[in-house]
Write a protein that holds these residues in place. Sequence first.
Motif: not given
Length: 288
Positions: A8, A16-17, A20-21, A29, A38, A41, A43, A58, A182
């Motif tokens: 991302l 972005k976080s 991702v969630n 995140a 953030t 890094r 994943r 992320d 994660t």
Amino acid sequence: MRSGLVALAGRPNVGKSTLVNALTGAKVAIVSDKPHTTRHRIRGVYTRDDEAQLVLVDLPGWQKPIDTLTERMQGRVDETMAEDLDVVLLVLNARERVGTGDRYVARRVFALGVPVVIALNKVDRLKPGHIATQMKTAATLGDFHALHPVSARTGDGIGELRGDLVSLLPEGPFLYPPDMDTDMPLEARIAELVREQALRLTREEVPHAVTAEVVDIDDRRVHVRLYTETESQKQILIGKGGTMVREIGRAARPFVESLLGHPVFLQLQVKASPKWRRNETMLERLGL
């Protein structure tokens, strides 16, 4: 069977976080309305039965480094973009004008030579005409595979976006066990959950200067130390009579207990560590 790596990319604070969630279906995140939340890094892993595994990376937002911490954060972004990625998800904030920063990130992303999917995030509460205008502008950024208006907060459009990303993955074995969401170490996840509540509850002068570290953990107790850079910031985090640090602990404990799967006593300590963001040894210890 499909699996692959999706990074991302985007300016700080585009969501972005949260995205991702939403895509993984788990809180992997932390999120905050403060920019540069953030630092790691992270994943996030989404596995669909035995068919596909989407590994979402992320990253910190693209930024101009101002200290050792932000230099390392930007270095993490650059390292990831140099890896063997399968897809890049370019994230834009639909509530803000597509500007110079977005165009800079887009140029870097489209130069990688991998499929690019654009997510126009935060479309909830926007009128259809505004969304259409933003989509038209976003479409000028480069030769993208698909453009999705989504809301990571409400989940609108997330299923369609996830399906599109999965369709772009190459055939291959899973990269992580199917039950993993994660690859972030447990201690780091706990520290981030505490920092998330510190960001939410404190004033503007504290967030960039605060970090957290798990000092000790067992079945009954988790000891987390919060660091700031100055004594005045430390006093803000502690609060009058310890009210603030207790409130941070009360807010973070349910998330920590959910992660661990059982009740714990969450012990918080606050310490001033001048210029920790420029201290290479401390940044290494914190995994930053």
